[in-house]
Motif scaffolding. Sequence first.
Motif, PDB file in Angstrom:
ATOM      1  N   SER A  23      40.522  40.646  46.924  1.00  0.00           N
ATOM      2  CA  SER A  23      40.254  39.935  45.682  1.00  0.00           C
ATOM      3  C   SER A  23      41.541  39.390  45.073  1.00  0.00           C
ATOM      4  CB  SER A  23      39.559  40.867  44.695  1.00  0.00           C
ATOM      5  OG  SER A  23      40.361  41.987  44.457  1.00  0.00           O
ATOM      6  N   LYS A  24      42.692  39.918  45.481  1.00  0.00           N
ATOM      7  CA  LYS A  24      43.968  39.385  44.980  1.00  0.00           C
ATOM      8  C   LYS A  24      44.270  38.016  45.587  1.00  0.00           C
ATOM      9  CE  LYS A  24      45.365  42.956  42.580  1.00  0.00           C
ATOM     10  NZ  LYS A  24      45.612  42.896  41.172  1.00  0.00           N
ATOM     11  N   ARG A  25      43.799  37.779  46.817  1.00  0.00           N
ATOM     12  CA  ARG A  25      44.076  36.516  47.482  1.00  0.00           C
ATOM     13  C   ARG A  25      43.047  35.452  47.160  1.00  0.00           C
ATOM     14  NH1 ARG A  25      44.306  36.764  53.426  1.00  0.00           N
ATOM     15  NH2 ARG A  25      45.133  34.688  53.143  1.00  0.00           N
ATOM     16  N   GLY A  26      41.845  35.837  46.748  1.00  0.00           N
ATOM     17  CA  GLY A  26      40.771  34.894  46.499  1.00  0.00           C
ATOM     18  C   GLY A  26      40.870  34.283  45.112  1.00  0.00           C
ATOM     19  N   PRO A  27      39.927  33.416  44.782  1.00  0.00           N
ATOM     20  CA  PRO A  27      39.915  32.825  43.446  1.00  0.00           C
ATOM     21  C   PRO A  27      39.523  33.865  42.392  1.00  0.00           C
ATOM     22  CG  PRO A  27      38.009  32.119  44.693  1.00  0.00           C
ATOM     23  CD  PRO A  27      38.884  32.871  45.636  1.00  0.00           C
ATOM     24  N   ARG A  28      39.593  33.450  41.168  1.00  0.00           N
ATOM     25  CA  ARG A  28      39.329  34.346  40.056  1.00  0.00           C
ATOM     26  C   ARG A  28      37.900  34.893  40.079  1.00  0.00           C
ATOM     27  NH1 ARG A  28      40.183  31.680  34.318  1.00  0.00           N
ATOM     28  NH2 ARG A  28      38.318  30.678  35.104  1.00  0.00           N
ATOM     29  N   THR A  29      36.978  34.105  40.608  1.00  0.00           N
ATOM     30  CA  THR A  29      35.577  34.505  40.603  1.00  0.00           C
ATOM     31  C   THR A  29      35.181  35.285  41.849  1.00  0.00           C
ATOM     32  OG1 THR A  29      34.988  32.399  41.597  1.00  0.00           O
ATOM     33  CG2 THR A  29      34.907  32.536  39.191  1.00  0.00           C
ATOM     34  N   PHE A  30      36.117  35.556  42.755  1.00  0.00           N
ATOM     35  CA  PHE A  30      35.787  36.226  44.003  1.00  0.00           C
ATOM     36  C   PHE A  30      35.726  37.729  43.799  1.00  0.00           C
ATOM     37  CE2 PHE A  30      37.139  38.355  47.916  1.00  0.00           C
ATOM     38  CZ  PHE A  30      36.168  37.911  48.770  1.00  0.00           C
ATOM     39  N   TYR A  31      34.629  38.335  44.230  1.00  0.00           N
ATOM     40  CA  TYR A  31      34.468  39.778  44.200  1.00  0.00           C
ATOM     41  C   TYR A  31      34.308  40.264  45.627  1.00  0.00           C
ATOM     42  CZ  TYR A  31      33.927  39.558  39.190  1.00  0.00           C
ATOM     43  OH  TYR A  31      34.159  39.374  37.864  1.00  0.00           O
ATOM     44  N   LYS A  32      35.097  41.250  46.004  1.00  0.00           N
ATOM     45  CA  LYS A  32      35.116  41.720  47.387  1.00  0.00           C
ATOM     46  C   LYS A  32      33.898  42.606  47.640  1.00  0.00           C
ATOM     47  CE  LYS A  32      37.539  42.802  51.224  1.00  0.00           C
ATOM     48  NZ  LYS A  32      36.828  42.310  52.319  1.00  0.00           N
ATOM     49  N   SER A  33      32.764  42.032  47.759  1.00  0.00           N
ATOM     50  CA  SER A  33      31.589  42.800  48.147  1.00  0.00           C
ATOM     51  C   SER A  33      30.777  41.906  49.060  1.00  0.00           C
ATOM     52  CB  SER A  33      30.804  43.245  46.911  1.00  0.00           C
ATOM     53  OG  SER A  33      30.412  42.117  46.152  1.00  0.00           O
ATOM     54  N   ARG A  34      29.695  41.412  48.594  1.00  0.00           N
ATOM     55  CA  ARG A  34      28.881  40.528  49.421  1.00  0.00           C
ATOM     56  C   ARG A  34      28.846  39.117  48.862  1.00  0.00           C
ATOM     57  NH1 ARG A  34      25.454  43.368  53.078  1.00  0.00           N
ATOM     58  NH2 ARG A  34      25.738  45.582  52.831  1.00  0.00           N
ATOM     59  N   GLY A  35      29.884  38.740  48.152  1.00  0.00           N
ATOM     60  CA  GLY A  35      29.960  37.393  47.624  1.00  0.00           C
ATOM     61  C   GLY A  35      29.172  37.196  46.350  1.00  0.00           C
ATOM     62  N   ALA A  36      28.797  38.279  45.700  1.00  0.00           N
ATOM     63  CA  ALA A  36      28.012  38.164  44.473  1.00  0.00           C
ATOM     64  C   ALA A  36      28.911  37.769  43.305  1.00  0.00           C
ATOM     65  CB  ALA A  36      27.322  39.489  44.173  1.00  0.00           C
TER      66      ALA A  36
END
Length: 135
Positions: A23-36
């Motif tokens: 989640s540190k590398r993804g955008p602000r809205t990215f949650y490291k689960s199933r993309g929810a």
Amino acid sequence: MGFLTSVTHGLVRGADRMSKWTSKRGPRTFYKSRGAKSTGFHARGWKYVQVKEKVPQFVVPNLTGFKLKPYVNYRAPAGTDTPLTARALFLEAVAPAIEKDFKEGTFDPNNLEKYGFEPTQEGKLFQLYPKNFPR
């Protein structure tokens, strides 16, 4: 994979591609689960406020008495439909109207726009001929 192999991969292919997707590398809205996506926001005092409009609602029809199953076996035989050609489309869509008008005596070969014929491609987004004709 050994240490030297991973270092070599990092140097050759780029070290950033080798690191884990977090989640540190993804955008602000990215949650490291199933993309929810989030269904609310964090308020003061470690409280989480859930927004009713953000909660997904699944609309499921009533399937009582429904005979089909939701699974299709990969060994199922292929469909028997033949591919649609220009001739088949013409015979199904336009030919009955032309035939009907011909039998009634109202067919006019100068008024083919009535059946969907377009004499020019001017003003069309994708012009078929001669500008975009493959050479």
